[in-house]
Design a protein around this motif. Structure first.
Motif, PDB file in Angstrom:
ATOM      1  N   LEU A  31       0.841  -1.201   0.000  1.00  0.00           N
ATOM      2  CA  LEU A  31       0.000   0.000   0.000  1.00  0.00           C
ATOM      3  C   LEU A  31       0.869   1.243   0.000  1.00  0.00           C
ATOM      4  N   LYS A  32       0.326   2.333  -0.539  1.00  0.00           N
ATOM      5  CA  LYS A  32       0.995   3.637  -0.474  1.00  0.00           C
ATOM      6  C   LYS A  32      -0.029   4.686  -0.068  1.00  0.00           C
ATOM      7  N   ILE A  33       0.356   5.517   0.895  1.00  0.00           N
ATOM      8  CA  ILE A  33      -0.485   6.654   1.279  1.00  0.00           C
ATOM      9  C   ILE A  33       0.369   7.908   1.171  1.00  0.00           C
ATOM     10  N   ARG A  34      -0.059   8.822   0.328  1.00  0.00           N
ATOM     11  CA  ARG A  34       0.692  10.059   0.117  1.00  0.00           C
ATOM     12  C   ARG A  34       0.282  11.115   1.142  1.00  0.00           C
ATOM     13  N   VAL A  35       1.100  12.123   1.300  1.00  0.00           N
ATOM     14  CA  VAL A  35       0.836  13.206   2.244  1.00  0.00           C
ATOM     15  C   VAL A  35      -0.509  13.853   1.904  1.00  0.00           C
ATOM     16  N   GLY A  36      -1.407  13.923   2.895  1.00  0.00           N
ATOM     17  CA  GLY A  36      -2.708  14.549   2.701  1.00  0.00           C
ATOM     18  C   GLY A  36      -3.731  13.707   1.969  1.00  0.00           C
ATOM     19  N   GLU A  37      -3.402  12.452   1.642  1.00  0.00           N
ATOM     20  CA  GLU A  37      -4.301  11.580   0.885  1.00  0.00           C
ATOM     21  C   GLU A  37      -5.184  10.759   1.815  1.00  0.00           C
ATOM     22  N   THR A  38      -6.383  10.413   1.333  1.00  0.00           N
ATOM     23  CA  THR A  38      -7.236   9.458   2.035  1.00  0.00           C
ATOM     24  C   THR A  38      -7.309   8.184   1.214  1.00  0.00           C
ATOM     25  N   LEU A  39      -6.839   7.077   1.806  1.00  0.00           N
ATOM     26  CA  LEU A  39      -6.898   5.768   1.158  1.00  0.00           C
ATOM     27  C   LEU A  39      -7.983   4.947   1.827  1.00  0.00           C
ATOM     28  N   CYS A 174      -2.677  15.277  19.156  1.00  0.00           N
ATOM     29  CA  CYS A 174      -1.251  15.568  18.932  1.00  0.00           C
ATOM     30  C   CYS A 174      -0.953  15.885  17.468  1.00  0.00           C
ATOM     31  N   ASN A 175      -1.994  16.239  16.699  1.00  0.00           N
ATOM     32  CA  ASN A 175      -1.829  16.594  15.283  1.00  0.00           C
ATOM     33  C   ASN A 175      -1.028  15.541  14.509  1.00  0.00           C
ATOM     34  N   PRO A 176      -1.551  14.312  14.389  1.00  0.00           N
ATOM     35  CA  PRO A 176      -0.803  13.240  13.723  1.00  0.00           C
ATOM     36  C   PRO A 176      -0.653  13.483  12.226  1.00  0.00           C
ATOM     37  N   ASP A 177       0.383  12.877  11.650  1.00  0.00           N
ATOM     38  CA  ASP A 177       0.571  12.940  10.197  1.00  0.00           C
ATOM     39  C   ASP A 177      -0.357  11.951   9.495  1.00  0.00           C
ATOM     40  N   LEU A 178      -0.693  10.843  10.195  1.00  0.00           N
ATOM     41  CA  LEU A 178      -1.556   9.809   9.623  1.00  0.00           C
ATOM     42  C   LEU A 178      -2.602   9.395  10.642  1.00  0.00           C
ATOM     43  N   LEU A 179      -3.862   9.384  10.215  1.00  0.00           N
ATOM     44  CA  LEU A 179      -4.962   8.907  11.050  1.00  0.00           C
ATOM     45  C   LEU A 179      -5.492   7.608  10.454  1.00  0.00           C
ATOM     46  N   LYS A 206      -7.635  21.197   7.825  1.00  0.00           N
ATOM     47  CA  LYS A 206      -7.017  22.121   8.777  1.00  0.00           C
ATOM     48  C   LYS A 206      -5.589  21.732   9.139  1.00  0.00           C
ATOM     49  N   ILE A 207      -5.346  20.439   9.372  1.00  0.00           N
ATOM     50  CA  ILE A 207      -4.010  20.034   9.830  1.00  0.00           C
ATOM     51  C   ILE A 207      -3.224  19.243   8.778  1.00  0.00           C
ATOM     52  N   GLY A 208      -3.834  19.013   7.603  1.00  0.00           N
ATOM     53  CA  GLY A 208      -3.105  18.400   6.487  1.00  0.00           C
ATOM     54  C   GLY A 208      -2.700  16.957   6.686  1.00  0.00           C
TER      55      GLY A 208
END
Length: 332
Positions: A31-39, A174-179, A206-208
């Motif tokens: 799998l690949k998840i890019r910055v700001g993407e929803t997979l 904590c403003n995560p990079d990935l949810l 909002k938090i990208g």
């Protein structure tokens, strides 16, 4: 890793060793998840979606579960090579997870405010007073009315929708990079579900952050996702952007999932039944030979019953695991 790729799994494989045999829950997932993407990760219950997310978080319990092989690259580092202490610093801070059932995820003997504060204090160098203030702000952000009062509530004093909002507040504190959202809205009524999804979309802007959305609800995926990975018996069987999957599904399983959705624009005739995928997911201890979907597939051939197809890129960015497609003119 490519520059804009936040998370990438390579040949991720997780087995469960039981008295009855070995369950191959996740089998070679890429799998690949890019910055700001929803997979969106979709499929029937028991296909390996949740185990994939737990493998990424290194939360698979041993015994009986074990990540047998593979790589999980996050921000340029392989999470599978990190120590447990290093992973604790990643979980909650850089990668957060909303679990499927909030009542079992929240501790019944502590207030919801304390539990959000605890997550903040573990990962941020701030005082308890600052953590309390931020926890109340997060409760307000997720739409909980009177957050100063709700801060002191115990989980049983809140509705299911409220508890799910608390879980989201905790995950995002904590403003995560990935949810990672593991069927976070499944148990909620449609009104609350719509509010939660809208909230996640707003917070994403909002938090990208990027989102891995695990669900069996294709309507949710159509609304939320940029890309879709369809999973069956621990394998990715189709993978592409959301428009391609909905407009041009190539795997019989994907086709079946999409056509089992009732359409408002196409009312059923009297007595007409909803389309279904025949059969059931195979017994994990006794997987069929060849393509794992062939016992349920109307297009199955002798080759399907004897050889498992590879995941092939049939067009730029569109991957399918199906012999029928790979034979010209015999695609779904």
């Amino acid at each position: 890793m490519e520059k804009d790729v936040l998370l990438e799994t390579k040949d991720l494989t997780t087995y469960f060793y039981t008295d009855d045999g070995v369950v191959k829950a996740v089998e070679g997932v890429d799998l690949k998840i890019r910055v700001g993407e929803t997979l969106g990760l979709v499929g029937e219950s028991g296909c390996g979606k949740s185990v994939t997310s737990l493998s990424i978080m290194r939360l698979v319990p041993w015994p009986p579960g074990k990540i047998v092989k593979g790589e999980v690259w996050f921000k340029g580092e392989d999470l599978l090579k990190k120590t447990e202490e290093e992973m604790r610093r990643v979980r909650g801070s850089q990668i957060s997870m909303i679990f499927q059932e909030p009542m079992t995820s929240l501790n019944p003997v502590f207030t919801v405010g304390f539990q959000i504060m605890e997550a903040i204090l573990v990962h941020q160098d701030i005082t308890e007073e600052e953590a309390k203030k931020k926890a109340i702000e997060m409760l307000d952000l997720v739409g909980i009315p009177d957050p100063e009062k709700r801060f002191y509530n115990y989980p049983h004093q809140m509705s299911g929708g409220m508890r799910q909002r608390v879980m989201i507040a905790m995950a995002l504190s904590c403003n995560p990079d990935l949810l990672i959202s593991d069927e976070a809205t499944t148990a909620l009524d449609v009104t609350i579900q719509a509010q939660i999804l809208e909230l996640m979309k707003d917070l994403k802007k909002k938090i990208g952050m990027a989102i891995l959305m695990i669900t069996h609800n294709l309507a949710v995926i159509a609304e939320m996702a940029d890309s879709i990975a369809v999973m069956y018996t621990g394998r990715i069987v189709e993978y592409s952007d959301v428009k391609t999957i909905f407009k041009n599904p190539q795997h019989p399983y994907t086709y079946g999932l999409l056509h089992s959705i009732p359409l408002v624009t196409k009312p059923r005739k009297e007595g007409e039944r909803l389309a279904t995928i025949e059969g059931v997911v195979p017994n994990p201890y006794h997987m069929p030979k060849g393509c794992k979907f062939h016992p349920r597939c109307p297009y199955a051939t002798k080759k399907c019953r004897e050889e498992e197809p590879p995941l092939e890129e049939i067009s730029p960015g569109h991957w399918v695991r199906c012999w029928n497609y790979l034979k010209p003119g015999e695609g779904v």
